[in-house]
Motif scaffolding. Structure first.
Motif, PDB file in Angstrom:
ATOM      1  N   ILE A 363       0.838  -1.207   0.000  1.00 53.75           N
ATOM      2  CA  ILE A 363       0.000   0.000   0.000  1.00 53.75           C
ATOM      3  C   ILE A 363       0.869   1.251   0.000  1.00 53.75           C
ATOM      4  N   ALA A 364       1.960   1.232   0.773  1.00 50.21           N
ATOM      5  CA  ALA A 364       2.857   2.391   0.826  1.00 50.21           C
ATOM      6  C   ALA A 364       3.461   2.682  -0.542  1.00 50.21           C
ATOM      7  N   ALA A 365       3.930   1.635  -1.219  1.00 49.20           N
ATOM      8  CA  ALA A 365       4.562   1.822  -2.521  1.00 49.20           C
ATOM      9  C   ALA A 365       3.569   2.356  -3.548  1.00 49.20           C
ATOM     10  N   SER A 366       2.367   1.817  -3.541  1.00 50.54           N
ATOM     11  CA  SER A 366       1.355   2.245  -4.497  1.00 50.54           C
ATOM     12  C   SER A 366       0.949   3.701  -4.251  1.00 50.54           C
ATOM     13  N   LEU A 367       0.701   4.035  -2.984  1.00 50.02           N
ATOM     14  CA  LEU A 367       0.347   5.417  -2.645  1.00 50.02           C
ATOM     15  C   LEU A 367       1.498   6.375  -2.946  1.00 50.02           C
ATOM     16  N   ALA A 368       2.729   5.920  -2.759  1.00 49.43           N
ATOM     17  CA  ALA A 368       3.879   6.769  -3.037  1.00 49.43           C
ATOM     18  C   ALA A 368       3.933   7.157  -4.511  1.00 49.43           C
ATOM     19  N   CYS A 369       3.634   6.202  -5.383  1.00 47.81           N
ATOM     20  CA  CYS A 369       3.614   6.494  -6.824  1.00 47.81           C
ATOM     21  C   CYS A 369       2.571   7.561  -7.144  1.00 47.81           C
ATOM     22  N   GLY A 370       1.374   7.412  -6.575  1.00 47.53           N
ATOM     23  CA  GLY A 370       0.317   8.391  -6.809  1.00 47.53           C
ATOM     24  C   GLY A 370       0.665   9.758  -6.260  1.00 47.53           C
ATOM     25  N   TYR A 371       1.289   9.778  -5.088  1.00 47.58           N
ATOM     26  CA  TYR A 371       1.692  11.053  -4.476  1.00 47.58           C
ATOM     27  C   TYR A 371       2.692  11.792  -5.362  1.00 47.58           C
ATOM     28  N   LEU A 372       3.688  11.058  -5.867  1.00 47.64           N
ATOM     29  CA  LEU A 372       4.677  11.684  -6.741  1.00 47.64           C
ATOM     30  C   LEU A 372       4.019  12.244  -7.997  1.00 47.64           C
ATOM     31  N   GLY A 373       2.985  11.561  -8.485  1.00 47.17           N
ATOM     32  CA  GLY A 373       2.245  12.076  -9.634  1.00 47.17           C
ATOM     33  C   GLY A 373       1.482  13.348  -9.318  1.00 47.17           C
ATOM     34  N   LEU A 374       0.842  13.392  -8.140  1.00 45.33           N
ATOM     35  CA  LEU A 374       0.109  14.594  -7.736  1.00 45.33           C
ATOM     36  C   LEU A 374       1.046  15.785  -7.609  1.00 45.33           C
ATOM     37  N   LYS A 375       2.255  15.538  -7.138  1.00 43.70           N
ATOM     38  CA  LYS A 375       3.215  16.628  -6.973  1.00 43.70           C
ATOM     39  C   LYS A 375       3.817  17.055  -8.311  1.00 43.70           C
ATOM     40  N   ALA A 376       4.080  16.094  -9.206  1.00 43.37           N
ATOM     41  CA  ALA A 376       4.706  16.418 -10.492  1.00 43.37           C
ATOM     42  C   ALA A 376       3.721  17.051 -11.471  1.00 43.37           C
ATOM     43  N   GLN A 377       2.429  16.722 -11.334  1.00 43.49           N
ATOM     44  CA  GLN A 377       1.352  17.302 -12.155  1.00 43.49           C
ATOM     45  C   GLN A 377       1.568  17.077 -13.649  1.00 43.49           C
ATOM     46  N   LYS A 378       1.982  15.860 -13.995  1.00 48.04           N
ATOM     47  CA  LYS A 378       2.118  15.507 -15.404  1.00 48.04           C
ATOM     48  C   LYS A 378       0.914  14.694 -15.849  1.00 48.04           C
ATOM     49  N   MET A 379       0.760  14.543 -17.154  1.00 46.06           N
ATOM     50  CA  MET A 379      -0.380  13.809 -17.705  1.00 46.06           C
ATOM     51  C   MET A 379       0.022  12.371 -18.047  1.00 46.06           C
ATOM     52  N   PRO A 380      -0.906  11.443 -17.911  1.00 44.75           N
ATOM     53  CA  PRO A 380      -0.597  10.048 -18.245  1.00 44.75           C
ATOM     54  C   PRO A 380      -0.603   9.822 -19.746  1.00 44.75           C
ATOM     55  N   LYS A 381      -0.196   8.637 -20.135  1.00 45.78           N
ATOM     56  CA  LYS A 381      -0.325   8.246 -21.538  1.00 45.78           C
ATOM     57  C   LYS A 381      -1.810   8.176 -21.888  1.00 45.78           C
ATOM     58  N   PRO A 382      -2.163   8.220 -23.170  1.00 45.21           N
ATOM     59  CA  PRO A 382      -3.580   8.121 -23.546  1.00 45.21           C
ATOM     60  C   PRO A 382      -4.224   6.850 -23.006  1.00 45.21           C
ATOM     61  N   GLU A 383      -5.499   6.930 -22.726  1.00 44.77           N
ATOM     62  CA  GLU A 383      -6.246   5.788 -22.208  1.00 44.77           C
ATOM     63  C   GLU A 383      -6.204   4.622 -23.183  1.00 44.77           C
TER      64      GLU A 383
END
Length: 451
Positions: A363-383
């Motif tokens: 859970i920590a590792a998964s949440l850490a990935c999401g947190y880094l994304g929220l801070k970096a504010q980049k867009m994902p690859k297309p759906e």
């Protein structure tokens, strides 16, 4: 009752029901998620404020060996274990009145021990809280009930059901398949009720004897505690009925593996609103940033989501294991799935973790990935709107490669804790080295006389 019992949760007090508590198990999860600690008479527990264990328990491998300490000499100083009374729960399978209490690990200066998995998860949650966010998780637990296996050289086989036949595969969602081992399920329900745990649902999965338990969404640390306890209670329920419960990622050849899918959402602490949905119910940029963080950092996190050599046997095409970093709405072939939900329940499901992972670390590792994304504010690859099983992936296919990717992800290592990551790497490379010294039946069968 003595004063310490007044601190117990309602479920624990109800279970005691005026009886004298005989024993208290003071426990903590190690790197593997195995319960370590001490059991003592309740009368002694009532008189002690602190308990001690050496910090070397976080250097012990799954085989019981000791990994090298990357942070210094192997002097084994004592940690101070502090009881978290909110976790106190029954051990209803014991003959006497026994309580289990999870303890927090502190050093002798009163600071959290950075290598303790529960502290790693708490560290990540605190990063979210510092931004005004509260992460919410809802885990799914998959496991197999199997026949007793007392000879490791023999393959694992499904258990015998009440019909006198062994449990069959390819019976996903079958109620009659669940009924085959209904007595085990009944004990799981009874133990969970005695321990104060809420089960959201139980169903038959696709493997022979494979069961899934869904837990209600909630606080990440509390849910990791529940999974930690659930693994033990499920094993105990199975043993009562002459079978084993296993959380191995891939215990039976030719059957699907067992995952720990994790549903993630994030709420604003002040408003209580899901930050993944806007006022009109649509997806917010934050939701896409969270997905982008998953895609960017999950390759490095796989070492914690798939922590053993057996974990990578689950990552096989056509066995319902999404081995990709694609995301999609209501698409189970993607590693990152957006389930159907109302706006307030918008969430992302990470389908990569195996059930063999330490729940605190997964859970920590998964949440850490999401947190880094929220801070970096980049867009994902297309759906991905098609079959993602055919997608190329940047995910590792063995433990050694996974550890290399974790070592290269500086941002992920920083928020998980560099000291923790070094200890984790030492433990896992020791386990991997031990595995490589074992010659498998496949090698003897196909290489002995043919090469």
């Amino acid at each position: 009752m003595s004063n310490w019992t007044d601190k117990l949760p309602e479920a624990a007090r109800d279970w005691i029901a005026g009886r004298r508590v005989d024993e208290v198990e003071c426990i903590i999860g190690d790197i593997a998620g195995v319960a370590r600690g001490k059991a003592m008479p309740a009368s002694k527990f009532a008189k002690q404020a602190n308990y001690f264990l050496p910090n070397s328990i976080f250097l012990q491998t799954i085989t019981g060996e000791w990994a090298d300490n990357p942070t210094g000499a192997f002097t084994e100083p004592d940690m101070i274990l502090v009881p978290d009374f909110s976790t106190a729960t029954a051990a209803p399978w014991t003959a006497d009145v026994t309580l289990q209490i999870i303890h927090d690990a502190e050093d002798q200066q009163g600071k959290p021990v950075p290598t303790a998995p529960r502290n790693v998860l708490r560290r990540i949650v605190e990063l979210y809280n510092a931004e005004g966010w509260q992460p919410i998780v809802a885990p799914e637990m998959e496991f197999f009930l199997v026949a007793r296996n007392i000879d490791p050289n023999m393959p694992i086989i499904p258990p015998m059901g009440r019909s006198g036949r062994r449990a069959a595969g390819k019976q996903a969602y079958s109620m009659s398949a669940v009924d085959e081992y209904g007595k085990v399920i009944d004990d799981i329900y009874d133990f969970a009720e005695a321990q104060g745990f809420e089960i959201d649902g139980i169903l038959q999965e696709g493997g022979a004897g494979q069961v899934e338990i869904n837990l209600a969404h909630g606080d990440p640390v509390a849910l990791a505690d529940e999974i930690f306890f659930f693994k033990r209670l499920i094993r105990e329920a199975a043993l009562r009925h002459d079978c084993f419960a296993t959380f191995m990622a891939k215990p039976i050849e030719g059957e699907p593996g067992s995952a720990m899918h994790m549903h993630h959402s994030v709420v604003d602490i002040k408003t209580g609103k899901n930050i993944f949905s806007d006022k009109k119910g649509g997806e917010t940029p934050a939701f896409l940033h969270f997905i982008a963080g998953m895609q960017a950092h999950l390759p490095g996190a796989v070492a914690l989501l798939a922590p053993y050599v057996n974990s990578y046997r689950r990552y096989v095409p056509d066995f319902a294991a999404p081995i990709n970093l694609e995301w999609g709405r209501d698409n189970r072939t993607t590693g990152l799935r957006v389930p159907i939900s109302p706006p307030e329940g918008r969430r992302l499901e990470n389908r990569l973790a195996g059930m063999d992972c330490n729940p605190y670390l997964g859970i920590a590792a998964s949440l850490a990935c999401g947190y880094l994304g929220l801070k970096a504010q980049k867009m994902p690859k297309p759906e991905c709107k098609g079959d993602a099983y055919m997608s190329e992936t940047d995910l590792p296919y063995n433990l050694g490669d996974a550890l290399d990717l974790l070592e290269e992800d500086d941002a992920l290592r920083e928020i998980l804790g560099v000291e923790f990551c070094e200890v984790y790497d030492s433990v896992k490379r020791n386990e991997y080295k031990e595995f490589l010294q074992v010659i498998s039946p496949w090698e003897r069968e196909h290489l002995l006389l043919n090469v």
